[in-house]
Design a protein around this motif. Sequence first.
Motif, PDB file in Angstrom:
ATOM      1  N   GLN A  12       0.834  -1.201   0.000  1.00 57.29           N
ATOM      2  CA  GLN A  12       0.000   0.000   0.000  1.00 57.29           C
ATOM      3  C   GLN A  12       0.872   1.255   0.000  1.00 57.29           C
ATOM      4  O   GLN A  12       0.586   2.213  -0.711  1.00 57.29           O
ATOM      5  CB  GLN A  12      -0.942   0.010   1.215  1.00 57.29           C
ATOM      6  CG  GLN A  12      -1.944   1.148   1.193  1.00 57.29           C
ATOM      7  CD  GLN A  12      -2.839   1.123  -0.035  1.00 57.29           C
ATOM      8  OE1 GLN A  12      -3.262   0.064  -0.510  1.00 57.29           O
ATOM      9  NE2 GLN A  12      -3.109   2.289  -0.582  1.00 57.29           N
ATOM     10  N   ARG A  13       1.950   1.245   0.784  1.00 59.52           N
ATOM     11  CA  ARG A  13       2.881   2.384   0.790  1.00 59.52           C
ATOM     12  C   ARG A  13       3.479   2.587  -0.595  1.00 59.52           C
ATOM     13  O   ARG A  13       3.662   3.717  -1.043  1.00 59.52           O
ATOM     14  CB  ARG A  13       4.002   2.163   1.798  1.00 59.52           C
ATOM     15  CG  ARG A  13       3.586   2.361   3.224  1.00 59.52           C
ATOM     16  CD  ARG A  13       4.784   2.042   4.131  1.00 59.52           C
ATOM     17  NE  ARG A  13       4.405   2.079   5.507  1.00 59.52           N
ATOM     18  CZ  ARG A  13       4.636   3.115   6.312  1.00 59.52           C
ATOM     19  NH1 ARG A  13       5.247   4.171   5.857  1.00 59.52           N
ATOM     20  NH2 ARG A  13       4.246   3.071   7.568  1.00 59.52           N
ATOM     21  N   CYS A  52       9.689   1.308   1.010  1.00 56.97           N
ATOM     22  CA  CYS A  52       8.277   1.168   1.389  1.00 56.97           C
ATOM     23  C   CYS A  52       8.037  -0.069   2.251  1.00 56.97           C
ATOM     24  O   CYS A  52       7.317  -0.006   3.250  1.00 56.97           O
ATOM     25  CB  CYS A  52       7.395   1.115   0.143  1.00 56.97           C
ATOM     26  SG  CYS A  52       7.293   2.703  -0.715  1.00 56.97           S
ATOM     27  N   GLN A  62       5.025   8.400  -4.756  1.00 56.28           N
ATOM     28  CA  GLN A  62       5.135   8.938  -6.108  1.00 56.28           C
ATOM     29  C   GLN A  62       6.576   9.186  -6.525  1.00 56.28           C
ATOM     30  O   GLN A  62       6.817   9.577  -7.648  1.00 56.28           O
ATOM     31  CB  GLN A  62       4.336  10.238  -6.208  1.00 56.28           C
ATOM     32  CG  GLN A  62       2.845  10.030  -6.068  1.00 56.28           C
ATOM     33  CD  GLN A  62       2.281   9.084  -7.119  1.00 56.28           C
ATOM     34  OE1 GLN A  62       2.571   9.218  -8.306  1.00 56.28           O
ATOM     35  NE2 GLN A  62       1.502   8.105  -6.696  1.00 56.28           N
ATOM     36  N   GLU A  73       1.094   4.307  -2.877  1.00 56.09           N
ATOM     37  CA  GLU A  73       0.899   5.717  -2.531  1.00 56.09           C
ATOM     38  C   GLU A  73       2.123   6.572  -2.821  1.00 56.09           C
ATOM     39  O   GLU A  73       2.009   7.782  -2.986  1.00 56.09           O
ATOM     40  CB  GLU A  73       0.527   5.832  -1.056  1.00 56.09           C
ATOM     41  CG  GLU A  73      -0.823   5.228  -0.739  1.00 56.09           C
ATOM     42  CD  GLU A  73      -1.077   5.079   0.748  1.00 56.09           C
ATOM     43  OE1 GLU A  73      -0.179   5.394   1.561  1.00 56.09           O
ATOM     44  OE2 GLU A  73      -2.184   4.627   1.101  1.00 56.09           O
TER      45      GLU A  73
END
Length: 149
Positions: free
Chosen positions: A54-55, A102, A60, A58
Amino acid sequence: FIFSLPIYNEGTVVRETIEGVIGEARDAQDGFILLLFEMVRGASDEESFAAGYQRLLEAQTHVRSSDLAIPVEGCKIILLANVRPDQIGMLYRRWETQVAACFMDAGALDVGLHCGYAEYPNDGSTPAELLANAEKTLSDMGALKVGNT
């Protein structure tokens, strides 16, 4: 008054997105690389692995403004990048660094990173052909072990 709305699923969105990039490349008489990244849970627990993925979705910092990242089922991410084939290694290393950060932040310390690729138009001229060729080349380009396991 009656109308119907199309049902969009993940496959439709992925196909249409790739078709759009193909159209742009065709108009520009240019090519692009479709990279398929797959994160594989090793000994990490399912919860920390899911949090790390999930990290990653998210974050970018791993996407240049000219790149397009598309998450797909099965902990995979498709990256459409306007690069030459000799730059695939550089893109892989950039993703490897981002994945490590992440997943480490989430406590997932054993994650495999696999990568496959296809080049437009040499490896295919449709989304299905490009995805199939990327799947064929999917391999663990040095599976990533985050932290110490």
